[in-house]
Design an enzyme around this catalytic site. Structure first.
Site, PDB file in Angstrom:
ATOM      1  N   SER A   1       0.800  -1.231   0.000  1.00  0.00           N
ATOM      2  CA  SER A   1       0.000   0.000   0.000  1.00  0.00           C
ATOM      3  C   SER A   1       0.829   1.276   0.000  1.00  0.00           C
ATOM      4  O   SER A   1       0.276   2.373  -0.152  1.00  0.00           O
ATOM      5  CB  SER A   1      -0.957   0.006   1.197  1.00  0.00           C
ATOM      6  OG  SER A   1      -2.115  -0.743   0.907  1.00  0.00           O
TER       7      SER A   1
ATOM      8  N   LYS B   1       0.398   3.678  -2.782  1.00  0.00           N
ATOM      9  CA  LYS B   1      -0.616   4.741  -2.736  1.00  0.00           C
ATOM     10  C   LYS B   1       0.007   6.122  -2.557  1.00  0.00           C
ATOM     11  O   LYS B   1      -0.657   7.141  -2.801  1.00  0.00           O
ATOM     12  CB  LYS B   1      -1.624   4.468  -1.620  1.00  0.00           C
ATOM     13  CG  LYS B   1      -2.499   3.233  -1.871  1.00  0.00           C
ATOM     14  CD  LYS B   1      -3.569   3.102  -0.798  1.00  0.00           C
ATOM     15  CE  LYS B   1      -4.514   1.925  -1.060  1.00  0.00           C
ATOM     16  NZ  LYS B   1      -3.985   0.652  -0.557  1.00  0.00           N
TER      17      LYS B   1
ATOM     18  N   SER C   1      -6.480   4.017   3.810  1.00  0.00           N
ATOM     19  CA  SER C   1      -5.776   3.150   2.860  1.00  0.00           C
ATOM     20  C   SER C   1      -6.760   2.362   2.002  1.00  0.00           C
ATOM     21  O   SER C   1      -6.541   1.183   1.679  1.00  0.00           O
ATOM     22  CB  SER C   1      -4.829   2.183   3.588  1.00  0.00           C
ATOM     23  OG  SER C   1      -3.928   1.574   2.689  1.00  0.00           O
TER      24      SER C   1
END
Length: 399
Positions: free
Chosen positions: A62, A65, A127
């Site tokens: 993640s 991101k 997230s």
């Protein structure tokens, strides 16, 4: 601190070496971490305080991101989007990125339209994979296209070893980053978008009546943390890109490859606290001070001073006796005319085996093109040194 300057030409690259020695003989405490990939940098000077496997590629999970966020921030900055722009939650975003996808989600409803101000918080604070997919599809038409856009933008801002394939960080064979590139990306977000960056410090966000806490464990600790992003995939382990400020000093850290979320939190905290405690700043050059000189070909003068536009500072371990070496590196000789203020070299400072600083150097003066006799003399010298270099390389190959 004494300074010794030497210059010379090595093959096609002219180097100017600068050696600095700390007179103290004590050894600084060495930091150790269980993270296979880690880096810690001082944001102001760019000094690298610690690195371990910092250039080894791994899956960002993640933490990808952060690149998704950079694309959005840049679109806002360019005026192509506003915080009131709306994005639709498609079936793909809802199905793959929602709670049924098995990852983190902002729990956006199918076919709903959500303002970018809320999607960003779903992306950064929660997230949310659904938020990431919706953003990618909305900006680029498909997440695949968005992945190509992320990679191109990454190269533009100096992430030379990173490749992205999707907006979420979901596993993909060619999606790789390095700790050093993630640290560069974090610094870029902080310096380029200071107002938007504040979203990273928000502790919680509620959407669809579901309140979720920011997943960054450093935000709950009293260490001055104000961002950025966690990540986890089975293949890459637990990771974190973080930033903290104490007494006006900002540190940026990246860790990846840890076995548990608890390890991620504890190793990140130890690294940041050690960085604030174990180093002291040292100014090596003032802004505008001549760092070294570069040779010039075909000009009214044979060299030009190299200067830094801002003070050159490095952070050194307290009590360290490590030798510090600095080199002004450029492709040379420079060819006249040389414009004053043009970036023509890099100042690279190493501390032991660590490259502590890599900073641009600029031409301190303008050098006009020389007369025809001067250029002819320089050409004769260049031919002679070129033959010498070829002979040297040939002899080296034989040996």
């Amino acid at each position: 601190m004494g300074r010794n300057v030497r210059s010379g030409v090595v093959l096609a690259t002219a180097l100017v070496a600068l050696s600095l020695a700390d007179a103290r003989g004590a050894r600084a405490q060495v930091f150790q971490t269980a993270a296979p990939h880690a880096i810690l940098i001082d944001a102001d000077s760019g000094s690298v305080l610690f690195e371990k496997g910092a250039d080894d590629p791994f899956s960002p999970a993640s933490m990808a991101k952060l690149m998704t966020t950079e694309i959005v921030f840049n679109e806002i900055r360019q005026g192509r989007l506003t915080m009131d722009s709306e994005f639709q939650i498609t079936e793909d975003a809802w199905r793959r990125g929602g709670a049924g996808g098995g990852g983190s989600s902002m729990f956006a409803q199918l076919n709903s339209r959500i303002k970018l101000s809320d999607l960003l918080r779903g992306l950064i604070v929660q997230s949310g994979n659904d938020a990431a997919i919706a953003i990618g599809e909305g900006i680029a038409g498909s997440e695949e296209n968005f992945g190509r856009m992320m990679t191109a933008r990454a190269k533009e801002i100096g992430l030379t070893r990173s490749t992205f394939r999707n907006a979420t960080g979901y596993s993909a064979p060619d999606q790789k980053v390095t700790a050093r590139d993630l640290a560069k990306l974090a610094l870029h977000l902080i310096e380029t978008y200071p107002d938007l960056y504040k979203i990273f410090a928000e502790r919680e966000f509620t959407w669809n009546k579901i309140k979720q806490q920011n997943r960054n464990p450093l935000l709950t600790l009293d260490i001055g943390a104000d961002g950025l992003k966690t990540g986890y995939l089975e293949e890459s382990g637990y990771g974190l890109t973080g930033s903290a400020v104490q007494n006006g000093q900002r540190l940026i850290m990246v860790v990846s490859g840890l076995k548990t979320a608890r390890d991620r939190a504890s190793e990140s905290r130890k690294l940041v606290e050690w960085g604030f405690r174990a180093f002291e700043p040292r100014q090596i050059f003032a802004a505008g001070e001549t760092v070294a000189e570069a040779s010039v070909y075909g000009g009214t003068q044979g060299s030009v001073p190299l200067v830094a536009k801002k003070p050159v500072r490095v952070l050194l371990p307290r009590g360290s006796g490590d030798r510090i070496t600095a080199r002004a590196v450029y492709q040379g000789p420079l060819v006249a005319p040389v414009e004053q203020g043009r970036e023509v070299a890099r100042l690279r400072i190493t501390r032991g085996d660590t490259q502590a600083l890599d900073q641009p150097l600029y031409a301190g003066d303008a050098v006009e093109a020389g007369s025809i006799p001067q250029r002819a003399l320089d050409a004769t010298w260049e031919v002679g040194t070129g033959l010498f270099r070829k002979a040297f390389e040939k002899a080296g190959a034989k040996s």
